[in-house]
Write a protein that holds these residues in place. Structure first.
Motif, mmCIF file in Angstrom:
data_model
loop_
_atom_site.group_PDB
_atom_site.id
_atom_site.type_symbol
_atom_site.label_atom_id
_atom_site.label_comp_id
_atom_site.label_asym_id
_atom_site.label_seq_id
_atom_site.Cartn_x
_atom_site.Cartn_y
_atom_site.Cartn_z
ATOM 1 N N TRP A 1 52.910 45.261 41.627
ATOM 2 C CA TRP A 1 52.736 44.278 40.783
ATOM 3 C C TRP A 1 52.054 43.479 40.183
ATOM 4 C CZ3 TRP A 1 54.435 39.534 39.787
ATOM 5 C CH2 TRP A 1 56.498 39.451 40.620
ATOM 6 N N ARG A 2 51.427 42.517 38.957
ATOM 7 C CA ARG A 2 50.490 41.514 38.765
ATOM 8 C C ARG A 2 51.312 40.827 37.886
ATOM 9 N NH1 ARG A 2 44.472 44.572 39.897
ATOM 10 N NH2 ARG A 2 44.943 45.910 42.094
ATOM 11 N N PHE A 3 50.302 39.578 38.147
ATOM 12 C CA PHE A 3 50.847 38.576 37.348
ATOM 13 C C PHE A 3 50.089 38.645 36.094
ATOM 14 C CE2 PHE A 3 50.737 36.193 40.927
ATOM 15 C CZ PHE A 3 51.965 35.771 41.358
ATOM 16 N N ARG A 4 50.982 37.627 34.844
ATOM 17 C CA ARG A 4 50.264 39.018 33.655
ATOM 18 C C ARG A 4 49.122 37.488 33.392
ATOM 19 N NH1 ARG A 4 55.787 39.710 32.945
ATOM 20 N NH2 ARG A 4 56.588 37.970 32.767
ATOM 21 N N ALA A 5 48.298 37.112 32.365
ATOM 22 C CA ALA A 5 47.426 35.854 32.467
ATOM 23 C C ALA A 5 48.092 34.583 31.542
ATOM 24 C CB ALA A 5 46.217 36.864 31.408
ATOM 25 N N GLY A 6 47.501 33.821 32.612
ATOM 26 C CA GLY A 6 48.383 32.274 31.765
ATOM 27 C C GLY A 6 49.547 32.031 32.143
ATOM 28 N N GLU A 7 50.517 32.940 33.130
ATOM 29 C CA GLU A 7 51.577 32.589 33.373
ATOM 30 C C GLU A 7 51.866 32.569 34.947
ATOM 31 O OE1 GLU A 7 54.319 35.441 30.480
ATOM 32 O OE2 GLU A 7 53.291 35.969 29.707
ATOM 33 N N ALA A 8 51.401 32.259 35.634
ATOM 34 C CA ALA A 8 51.778 32.043 36.910
ATOM 35 C C ALA A 8 50.452 30.661 37.294
ATOM 36 C CB ALA A 8 51.467 32.856 38.098
ATOM 37 N N ARG A 9 50.962 29.576 37.537
ATOM 38 C CA ARG A 9 50.303 28.229 36.699
ATOM 39 C C ARG A 9 50.642 27.673 38.547
ATOM 40 N NH1 ARG A 9 45.280 30.355 35.505
ATOM 41 N NH2 ARG A 9 45.304 30.488 33.359
ATOM 42 N N SER A 10 51.803 27.745 39.316
ATOM 43 C CA SER A 10 51.520 26.613 40.150
ATOM 44 C C SER A 10 52.809 27.102 41.524
ATOM 45 C CB SER A 10 52.074 25.246 39.690
ATOM 46 O OG SER A 10 53.892 26.086 39.771
ATOM 47 N N VAL A 11 52.330 26.717 42.569
ATOM 48 C CA VAL A 11 53.967 26.459 43.855
ATOM 49 C C VAL A 11 54.594 25.782 43.673
ATOM 50 C CG1 VAL A 11 54.484 28.060 46.078
ATOM 51 C CG2 VAL A 11 52.779 28.604 44.699
ATOM 52 N N VAL A 12 56.201 26.040 44.100
ATOM 53 C CA VAL A 12 57.065 24.625 43.937
ATOM 54 C C VAL A 12 57.800 25.298 44.761
ATOM 55 C CG1 VAL A 12 59.119 23.699 42.360
ATOM 56 C CG2 VAL A 12 57.006 24.140 41.046
ATOM 57 N N ILE A 13 58.024 23.767 45.899
ATOM 58 C CA ILE A 13 58.263 23.569 46.812
ATOM 59 C C ILE A 13 60.158 23.008 46.695
ATOM 60 C CG2 ILE A 13 58.935 23.115 48.863
ATOM 61 C CD1 ILE A 13 55.738 22.775 49.481
ATOM 62 N N HIS A 14 60.836 23.701 47.140
ATOM 63 C CA HIS A 14 62.267 23.180 46.887
ATOM 64 C C HIS A 14 63.570 23.295 48.151
ATOM 65 C CE1 HIS A 14 62.754 24.557 43.186
ATOM 66 N NE2 HIS A 14 61.336 25.530 43.118
ATOM 67 N N GLU A 15 64.504 22.419 47.941
ATOM 68 C CA GLU A 15 64.709 22.017 48.751
ATOM 69 C C GLU A 15 66.179 22.242 49.889
ATOM 70 O OE1 GLU A 15 68.220 18.991 47.887
ATOM 71 O OE2 GLU A 15 68.701 19.866 46.360
ATOM 72 N N HIS A 16 66.087 23.307 49.321
ATOM 73 C CA HIS A 16 66.664 24.498 50.582
ATOM 74 C C HIS A 16 66.309 26.413 50.006
ATOM 75 C CE1 HIS A 16 69.730 25.627 47.347
ATOM 76 N NE2 HIS A 16 70.129 24.863 47.402
#
Length: 244
Positions: free
Chosen positions: A200-215
């Motif tokens: 599948w692909r992203f909906r327009a305007g709804e995927a704007r970043s990648v976040v790195i988490h602690e674990h």
């Protein structure tokens, strides 16, 4: 070899040869893609660090794309989004593309690369990091909003099938097939990488970043999708229209 044959016979021979070459190319591309995804981790995110550089990883995806075959999220792949940045502290007047909220676990000056590749049937998101503490596991997910001065500014995880409003975290919606998980473990050089492929692909305007988490991301009910504190964020518009 084709002397003495009728034009129709020669045309059939050429067609058979072209078909054979396409079959071989398809087999090579499929094997290359399988090897790449195995090295980076299972589809859906949980990638493990391997002794290849970020540029090699992303370049390998493009090399497979060059074959231009159809298939399970492989054929016709082309890059539609890309960013490469260094983490900086939040709050600067010229907002950086990548911000770190924990300078010990994601140091200022550490690097990050994110790319999205489309195929005829889906997409692959690739993540690469450098300059992080060695031998450490991190969670990473695509989020709905751009990065900001505060860790929560990037909003929730992107979900292909949104969960009902007010529902608690559960594996039905918080899983690496419905979300984009890019967990990784850094190697002895502080580098890590991951791939996440989807049909599948992203909906327009709804995927704007990648976040790195602690674990690394949890899968168990009540905690599914949880990867701890948000350590850093990189802004990248992952949902532009594919090039024609």
């Amino acid at each position: 070899m084709l002397r003495g044959r009728k034009p129709a016979d020669r045309a059939a021979h050429r067609t058979a040869g072209e078909a054979a070459r396409r079959t071989v190319a398809a087999a090579v591309a499929t094997a290359a893609a399988a090897a790449l995804l195995t090295a980076a981790g299972p589809a859906g995110g949980a990638g493990a660090a391997e002794p290849v550089g970020t540029a090699e990883l992303l370049g390998a995806v493009e090399s497979v794309a060059d074959v231009g075959i159809g298939g399970f999220g492989i054929g016709g792949r082309h890059r539609v989004a890309w960013t490469d940045a260094e983490f900086a502290p939040p709050g600067k007047s010229d907002a950086p593309a990548a911000v770190t909220y924990d300078r010990a676990l994601v140091p200022v000056g550490a690097g990050v690369s994110v790319a999205r590749y489309d195929s005829r049937r889906g997409m692959t998101v690739a993540l690469g990091v450098r300059g992080l503490p060695e031998g450490r596991g991190y969670g990473a997910h695509v989020h709905t909003g751009p990065c900001g001065a505060r860790p929560g500014d990037s909003g929730p995880h992107y979900r292909n099938v949104p969960a009902p409003r007010g529902s608690s975290a559960g594996p039905r919606h918080a899983n690496p097939e419905n979300e984009v998980w890019l967990d990784f473990t850094t190697d002895e050089h502080g580098e890590g990488r991951a791939l996440s492929s989807h049909m599948w692909r992203f909906r327009a305007g709804e995927a704007r970043s990648v976040v790195i988490h602690e674990h690394r991301t949890r899968h168990d009910p009540g905690h599914a999708g949880d990867a701890g504190r948000r350590l850093a964020c990189v802004t990248v518009s992952l949902d532009p229209e594919p090039r024609r």
